[in-house]
Motif scaffolding. Sequence first.
Motif, PDB file in Angstrom:
ATOM      1  N   LEU A 106     -41.127  -1.912  -4.200  1.00 39.47           N
ATOM      2  CA  LEU A 106     -41.013  -0.519  -3.768  1.00 39.47           C
ATOM      3  C   LEU A 106     -41.485  -0.356  -2.325  1.00 39.47           C
ATOM      4  N   VAL A 107     -42.550  -1.052  -1.964  1.00 36.49           N
ATOM      5  CA  VAL A 107     -43.055  -0.952  -0.591  1.00 36.49           C
ATOM      6  C   VAL A 107     -42.039  -1.527   0.395  1.00 36.49           C
ATOM      7  N   LEU A 111     -40.078   1.887   1.293  1.00 34.78           N
ATOM      8  CA  LEU A 111     -40.867   2.334   2.445  1.00 34.78           C
ATOM      9  C   LEU A 111     -40.445   1.646   3.741  1.00 34.78           C
ATOM     10  N   LEU A 112     -40.276   0.341   3.718  1.00 30.93           N
ATOM     11  CA  LEU A 112     -39.972  -0.382   4.955  1.00 30.93           C
ATOM     12  C   LEU A 112     -38.490  -0.354   5.311  1.00 30.93           C
ATOM     13  N   LEU A 113     -37.601  -0.345   4.282  1.00 28.82           N
ATOM     14  CA  LEU A 113     -36.164  -0.453   4.557  1.00 28.82           C
ATOM     15  C   LEU A 113     -35.388   0.831   4.292  1.00 28.82           C
ATOM     16  N   GLY A 114     -35.928   1.740   3.496  1.00 28.00           N
ATOM     17  CA  GLY A 114     -35.212   2.985   3.212  1.00 28.00           C
ATOM     18  C   GLY A 114     -34.103   2.822   2.193  1.00 28.00           C
ATOM     19  N   MET A 115     -34.215   1.833   1.307  1.00 26.80           N
ATOM     20  CA  MET A 115     -33.249   1.655   0.231  1.00 26.80           C
ATOM     21  C   MET A 115     -33.975   1.814  -1.105  1.00 26.80           C
ATOM     22  N   SER A 116     -33.243   2.157  -2.152  1.00 24.86           N
ATOM     23  CA  SER A 116     -33.858   2.341  -3.466  1.00 24.86           C
ATOM     24  C   SER A 116     -33.985   0.985  -4.151  1.00 24.86           C
ATOM     25  N   TYR A 117     -35.200   0.528  -4.299  1.00 30.21           N
ATOM     26  CA  TYR A 117     -35.440  -0.761  -4.941  1.00 30.21           C
ATOM     27  C   TYR A 117     -35.009  -0.730  -6.406  1.00 30.21           C
ATOM     28  N   LYS A 195     -36.022   5.057 -12.926  1.00 28.52           N
ATOM     29  CA  LYS A 195     -37.434   4.846 -13.207  1.00 28.52           C
ATOM     30  C   LYS A 195     -38.255   5.034 -11.941  1.00 28.52           C
ATOM     31  N   GLN A 196     -39.434   5.656 -12.097  1.00 28.65           N
ATOM     32  CA  GLN A 196     -40.325   5.937 -10.970  1.00 28.65           C
ATOM     33  C   GLN A 196     -39.590   6.694  -9.865  1.00 28.65           C
ATOM     34  N   ARG A 197     -38.792   7.643 -10.293  1.00 26.13           N
ATOM     35  CA  ARG A 197     -37.945   8.407  -9.370  1.00 26.13           C
ATOM     36  C   ARG A 197     -38.759   9.125  -8.311  1.00 26.13           C
ATOM     37  N   ARG A 198     -39.866   9.753  -8.700  1.00 26.37           N
ATOM     38  CA  ARG A 198     -40.668  10.505  -7.725  1.00 26.37           C
ATOM     39  C   ARG A 198     -41.314   9.587  -6.703  1.00 26.37           C
ATOM     40  N   ILE A 199     -41.840   8.468  -7.168  1.00 27.11           N
ATOM     41  CA  ILE A 199     -42.455   7.521  -6.229  1.00 27.11           C
ATOM     42  C   ILE A 199     -41.412   7.014  -5.244  1.00 27.11           C
ATOM     43  N   GLU A 200     -40.237   6.678  -5.754  1.00 25.01           N
ATOM     44  CA  GLU A 200     -39.177   6.191  -4.864  1.00 25.01           C
ATOM     45  C   GLU A 200     -38.796   7.255  -3.843  1.00 25.01           C
ATOM     46  N   ALA A 201     -38.696   8.508  -4.291  1.00 22.92           N
ATOM     47  CA  ALA A 201     -38.320   9.592  -3.384  1.00 22.92           C
ATOM     48  C   ALA A 201     -39.365   9.781  -2.284  1.00 22.92           C
ATOM     49  N   VAL A 202     -40.642   9.749  -2.662  1.00 21.62           N
ATOM     50  CA  VAL A 202     -41.721   9.916  -1.676  1.00 21.62           C
ATOM     51  C   VAL A 202     -41.685   8.797  -0.643  1.00 21.62           C
ATOM     52  N   LEU A 203     -41.493   7.577  -1.108  1.00 18.00           N
ATOM     53  CA  LEU A 203     -41.448   6.434  -0.183  1.00 18.00           C
ATOM     54  C   LEU A 203     -40.231   6.504   0.733  1.00 18.00           C
ATOM     55  N   LEU A 204     -39.096   6.966   0.216  1.00 22.34           N
ATOM     56  CA  LEU A 204     -37.903   7.114   1.055  1.00 22.34           C
ATOM     57  C   LEU A 204     -38.122   8.175   2.136  1.00 22.34           C
ATOM     58  N   GLY A 206     -40.997   9.029   3.331  1.00 21.41           N
ATOM     59  CA  GLY A 206     -41.948   8.435   4.271  1.00 21.41           C
ATOM     60  C   GLY A 206     -41.259   7.509   5.261  1.00 21.41           C
ATOM     61  N   HIS A 207     -40.321   6.706   4.764  1.00 28.03           N
ATOM     62  CA  HIS A 207     -39.577   5.811   5.661  1.00 28.03           C
ATOM     63  C   HIS A 207     -38.805   6.601   6.704  1.00 28.03           C
ATOM     64  N   ALA A 208     -38.071   7.613   6.251  1.00 27.71           N
ATOM     65  CA  ALA A 208     -37.253   8.401   7.177  1.00 27.71           C
ATOM     66  C   ALA A 208     -38.124   9.109   8.207  1.00 27.71           C
ATOM     67  N   ALA A 209     -39.259   9.667   7.758  1.00 28.99           N
ATOM     68  CA  ALA A 209     -40.137  10.407   8.666  1.00 28.99           C
ATOM     69  C   ALA A 209     -40.707   9.488   9.750  1.00 28.99           C
ATOM     70  N   VAL A 210     -41.177   8.318   9.357  1.00 29.36           N
ATOM     71  CA  VAL A 210     -41.774   7.400  10.325  1.00 29.36           C
ATOM     72  C   VAL A 210     -40.709   6.856  11.282  1.00 29.36           C
ATOM     73  N   TYR A 211     -39.555   6.483  10.742  1.00 31.03           N
ATOM     74  CA  TYR A 211     -38.492   5.902  11.569  1.00 31.03           C
ATOM     75  C   TYR A 211     -37.995   6.897  12.610  1.00 31.03           C
TER      76      TYR A 211
END
Length: 347
Positions: A106-107, A111-117, A195-204, A206-211
């Motif tokens: 997931l990280v 978070l690093l690539l912006g794709m859904s693991y 599965k873990q939809r909310r965690i994935e959404a938050v990390l995505l 986060g990726h978009a915001a930082v990038y």
Amino acid sequence: MSTEAVTVPPVRTPTSRGSDFAELSRRIKAAGLLERQPRYYLLRATALGGVTAATVAAFVMLGNSWWQLVVAVVLAALSGQLALIAHDLAHRQIFRTRRPSQACGLVVGNLLLGMSYGWWMDKHTRHHANPNHEELDPDVAPDIIVWSQRQARSSRGIARRLAPLQGYLFLPLLTFEGLNLHASAVRAVARPGLKQRRIEAVLLVGHAAVYISALLLVLSPAKALAFAVVHKALWGGYLGAIFAPNHKGMPTLTGNDRPDFLRRQVLTSRNVTGGRVVDVALGGLNHQIEHHLFPSMATPALRQARPIVKDYCREVGVDYAEASLVSSYAQALRHLHHVGAPLRDAA
């Protein structure tokens, strides 16, 4: 060998030692090739971490300069290598258990690539179960590209328009694969069931915001757009260059075509020959046959497994396909051009 639905040779009658794959598996285990290799992955992660730190430092130091496009090229290659790490995590090549594999996946993926693991892992698992099966493998489902003349004849919309020329358009279309992964990630978290939809959404997010923030804080809008275009286009092209030679142009299966596991994996896969540079560039997936037979095998062991698998396939009469990097691309592109023949003839 035909690139349309293939008639697979009859399965050899198993001996008292068990099925053909069971015997191969015994030989691979006896060679110690299914053991975890934590030292290799630690060195690989350390190297990627060092390159990441150097890339970020160069990005900050260069500031608002067109030389940042060189950084974008490096970042595209780095992103491809991180995607390969996510792939190995999904197959539990690095960690034996699910929890650390999923957490790191997931990280790296979200978070690093912006794709859904989670979405990609589900899709890739179905591919491994039924490689090149037109109804069961999502990687050969007709979309913008069609993979067999049967799909070409029944295609509609943009796929039907592109099919006659898709052999020429395939490589340029790969540059959109990065954007396709981002779009697929958004669709995946927007639908219930992941599965873990909310965690994935938050990390995505986060990726978009930082990038986006990093680009706009350091670069002018025009340079930021150019950086993103170069980065995402080359990243998509690199991913396509890794995965395209593995199955494209190999036989496809349909309906009840369900050969035994050994033949299902070997006959639909192609290895890419080459040295250590090819191994690093393609993340070991140039040994595609061995990877499909033993998905949890650590990357360095794939090259060692190759002669064992190749000799065994010769022993049981199963075709073992391999080609150079250039030849593998040529075979894939010729196949895609051949697929569009019915529509060219009709036109």
